[in-house]
Design a protein around this motif. Structure first.
Motif, PDB file in Angstrom:
ATOM      1  N   TYR A 460      26.815  64.898   7.380  1.00 45.52           N
ATOM      2  CA  TYR A 460      27.260  65.615   6.189  1.00 45.52           C
ATOM      3  C   TYR A 460      26.624  64.965   4.962  1.00 45.52           C
ATOM      4  CZ  TYR A 460      30.301  68.139   9.272  1.00 45.52           C
ATOM      5  OH  TYR A 460      30.768  68.949  10.281  1.00 45.52           O
ATOM      6  N   ARG A 490      25.575  70.397   5.853  1.00 45.27           N
ATOM      7  CA  ARG A 490      25.791  69.919   7.217  1.00 45.27           C
ATOM      8  C   ARG A 490      24.469  69.971   7.975  1.00 45.27           C
ATOM      9  NH1 ARG A 490      26.693  71.934  12.400  1.00 45.27           N
ATOM     10  NH2 ARG A 490      28.191  70.730  13.668  1.00 45.27           N
ATOM     11  N   TYR A 524      28.102  73.641   4.136  1.00 36.96           N
ATOM     12  CA  TYR A 524      29.434  73.393   4.694  1.00 36.96           C
ATOM     13  C   TYR A 524      30.522  73.767   3.688  1.00 36.96           C
ATOM     14  CZ  TYR A 524      33.351  70.990   6.914  1.00 36.96           C
ATOM     15  OH  TYR A 524      34.565  70.697   7.506  1.00 36.96           O
ATOM     16  N   LYS A 602      35.768  73.464   5.364  1.00 33.67           N
ATOM     17  CA  LYS A 602      34.608  74.288   5.680  1.00 33.67           C
ATOM     18  C   LYS A 602      34.690  75.643   4.986  1.00 33.67           C
ATOM     19  CE  LYS A 602      31.983  76.149   9.593  1.00 33.67           C
ATOM     20  NZ  LYS A 602      31.899  76.281  11.067  1.00 33.67           N
TER      21      LYS A 602
END
Length: 745
Positions: A460, A490, A524, A602
């Motif tokens: 991440y 991500r 993300y 998310k």
């Protein structure tokens, strides 16, 4: 509140108020029968309104309002005329702004206001009384200080001060806040002799007249800029000062600006005294990068007693890690401490049993690669992110990093699309393998920041914004947001090619599409303006401290029709096609954002607009006439937040905090009292570590500050824990060192 005239238009606040070249006024305060000094208009305590009386000028609107509101207040009867014995007749008459209970007149304290064209003025005010010394006079002109606690004596009965405030609401306001029995004698208001547009202080933290300020904090000035930013070389102990108000004793401090050059930060080298009044000043010796001088500024604040530390306390211990521009730190699988620098080095230290560091090894792999490939600014590169691959071993560590062109201050000009993600491996981490190239980059210090491996094995990435508040602005080189800006990205290592870097430039000539099937780098979460660090908590939540913007940024206006980007928002699968809200843009937003800690989920949005993703609303919008979470008062009332805003996952880290490094404390020190809590480093206004509690659902409590050992740093950036010992390591950019924190037993 600014009126909205056209949906999709820009709400405009001037980037810099200019001095009005014609308006001036001179006001002599006295009684209803006072004959004012020649050239002066008379004020004898009437409520604010148009003045038409004898000796009250022509076309002027002035008078008195409440101390905490703009309700007109009649203070008639509070004027005094001490006769003609005074050498200066202007000083012989006055109006009580705060009348003692024993005196005849109106006891309600008030502020004086006059309607003026917006602009910057030279204002001279005088306080005092020929017959009495029972006052502690204070005058605040607009949001800065003119007179501070002047206690007259038989030898010195008056004080006269001149300030240069900027008026942005059509009224010049003079308040006695902070004083006792303040008596105003006269005021003169004149346009600046110099009509040049100057940079200036907009507001300060702590704000003028604040009481109970933390003795361990810094003073941060939010600026109204003209050019690209502050010239850091002009911020010296002579141009920006902090002094004890009562004695004039100077406070030893370090003065800096932010990476974006949009604030002035004064950081005392030791803690301030408790319960003490201080004066903060910026002189015309401070300049911007184009050589323009700052309009002088002065404000005052009083410290509190400080906070108790309870049972948690750390001892600061010096280490051998000094003399470098240390950025980030992480403990490796080989039980050594790794520290990156802003110019592209990685230092590796052995950790002794007592936590001290030794045996520094310098790893120059990133600089060597930059030189070999002729990258911009080579050999310098800024390494912010460092994360060891989960497959790493003590014998064979693999370190993932982010690599950016180095911004060393000065005129901003860093090239866009110049950041990358790479993997270091092999003996001495000497093998450089770039895996992601052409990430976006701002002209200043917003770049590709930290990395963290998640429980799913993905990497991440905190990707910074290109500008202040979502729309291009001059201070940030008029660079717009791109599709990947201001987001948590991500990266799925399993989707990377066997060799070669993935070019993720999303605009021509680039073709990268993060929404494509099997794209290795995806969005993300979005709206994360400039997150320095991120951490996966043991509770499964991803937390990231994030820098909000200083004042003066631009927000985007929703176009009509909506662009094609609205068909591919990250919430389209669950929320369908985007249809609004439609919002106006704000030009030079006069209000700064706070800093945040986000509980990142998310496909959710966290408040930084990005037109390339069909995201238009800054923070919480302005949905009601009351106070709403993270509201933006520059929007018209009724402006709803983005439908995808995760307001429940947004926490306040402090205005101008520069919330940067973060770690979940996992040690058992203090009977586990700190275990599981978030430790967040504040680089700017706090220069400390604040602690957020985390409940069973992952929600954060209000932060705790003032813990022994967690204050008094010099521009701290990052923190990491040696979980085997419960010790912490803090990078202090301002002191070019790494400090060890040991739990006190």
């Amino acid at each position: 509140m600014l009126a909205l005239s056209l949906i999709g238009a820009a709400l405009v606040a001037p980037a810099q108020a200019r001095a009005d070249t014609t308006f001036s006024a001179k006001i002599d305060f006295g009684t209803a029968t006072t004959v004012p000094v020649s050239g002066y208009a008379l004020d004898h305590g009437q409520a604010f309104g148009a003045r038409t009386g004898t000796d009250q000028g022509t076309g002027l609107t002035y008078g008195w309002v409440g101390l905490a509101n703009t309700t007109p207040l009649d203070l008639t009867g509070n004027g005094r005329d001490r006769g003609t014995a005074e050498p200066d007749r202007l000083l012989a008459t006055l109006v009580h702004m705060q009348l003692p209970a024993s005196s005849a007149g109106v006891k309600t304290p008030g502020r004086w206001e006059i309607a003026v064209p917006n602009g910057t003025y030279t204002v001279t005010v005088a306080v005092g009384d020929a017959t009495s010394v029972d006052s502690s006079h204070a005058l605040q002109v607009e949001n800065q200080n003119a007179v501070d606690g002047f206690v007259p004596t038989s030898a010195t009965k008056y004080q006269t001060r001149t300030v240069q405030p900027t008026v942005a609401d059509g009224r010049l306001t003079i308040s006695p806040l902070g004083g006792s029995n303040t008596k105003i004698a006269y005021v003169t208001i004149a346009p600046l002799a110099d009509s040049t547009v100057h940079p200036e202080v907009r507001t300060v933290t702590p704000a003028n007249t604040t009481t109970g300020a933390a003795p361990t904090g810094s003073v941060v000035a939010d600026l109204r800029l003209v050019g690209p930013g502050v010239d850091a070389a002009t911020l010296t102990g002579g141009t920006v000062t902090l002094k004890e108000s009562a004695t004039g004793a100077a406070v030893a401090a370090r003065v800096i600006t932010s990476g974006g050059g949009d604030v002035i930060n004064l950081s005392p080298t030791t803690g301030l005294k408790a319960n003490t009044r201080y004066r903060f000043s910026v002189t015309s010796g401070a300049r911007d990068l184009d050589g323009r001088t700052f309009t002088p500024w002065s404000s005052v604040f009083t410290t509190g007693a400080g906070t108790g530390t309870g049972t948690i306390a750390f001892d600061k211990v010096a280490t051998s890690a000094t003399g470098r521009s240390f950025a980030s730190v992480v403990k490796g699988p080989d039980a050594k401490l790794y520290a990156s620098t802003l110019d592209g080095y990685i230092l590796r230290y052995a950790i002794a049993a007592d936590g001290t560091l030794s045996g520094a090894e310098t790893i120059s792999t990133v600089r060597t690669d930059a030189t070999a490939r002729g990258l911009p600014g080579a050999p310098n590169r800024s390494i912010i992110g460092m994360a060891f691959d989960p497959s790493s071993t003590a014998a064979a560590p693999v370190l993932w990093i982010t690599s950016n062109t180095m911004y060393a201050g000065g005129t901003p000009n860093e090239p866009d699309w110049s950041s990358s993600i790479a993997r270091l491996s092999g003996p001495g981490l000497g093998t450089y393998t770039e895996v992601i190239s052409r990430l976006p980059r701002s002209v200043k210090d917003h770049e590709t920041n930290s990395l963290a491996f998640g429980p799913d094995g993905a990497l991440y990435v905190a990707q910074g914004a290109n500008n202040a508040m979502g729309a291009a602005d001059p201070a940030w080189g008029n660079r717009p947001e791109h599709l990947l800006n201001a987001a948590v990205l991500r990266l799925d290592p399993a989707k990377l090619p066997a060799s070669g870097a993935v070019d993720v430039r999303t605009e021509s000539p680039g073709t990268y599409n993060p929404f494509a099937p099997n794209a290795p780098l995806t969005l993300y979460a979005t709206g994360v303006r400039n997150a320095y660090d991120l951490v996966w908590h043991t509770n499964g939540h991803l937390y990231t401290p994030t820098n909000g913007s200083a004042a003066g940024g631009n927000t985007p206006a929703t176009p009509t029709p909506l662009p094609a980007a609205c068909s591919r928002r990250i919430d389209a699968t669950t929320a369908g096609s985007y249809t609004g809200p439609t919002v106006p843009g704000i030009t030079s937003n006069p209000v700064a954002e706070t800093d945040y800690v986000f509980d990142v989920k998310k496909n959710r949005y966290y408040g930084h607009p990005n037109p390339a993703r069909c995201e238009w609303v800054l923070a919480g919008g302005n949905p009601t006439s009351g106070t709403s979470p993270f509201e933006v008062t520059g929007y018209p009332v009724g402006t709803q937040p983005d439908r995808n805003l995760d307001s429940a996952g947004m926490y306040d880290a402090g205005l101008h905090a520069s919330a940067d490094g973060v770690v979940e404390y996992r040690g058992n020190a203090f009977g586990g009292a700190l275990k599981g809590k978030l430790l967040v480093v504040r680089y700017s206004s706090g220069q400390d570590i604040e602690v957020f509690g985390v409940d069973a659902q992952g929600k954060l409590s209000a932060p705790t500050t003032g813990i022994t050992g967690f204050t008094g740093f010099q521009q701290p950036l990052d923190v990491t824990e040696d979980t085997a010992k419960g010790t912490l390591y803090v990078t202090e950019l301002g002191a070019s060192k790494i400090t060890l924190l040991r739990p006190r037993v």
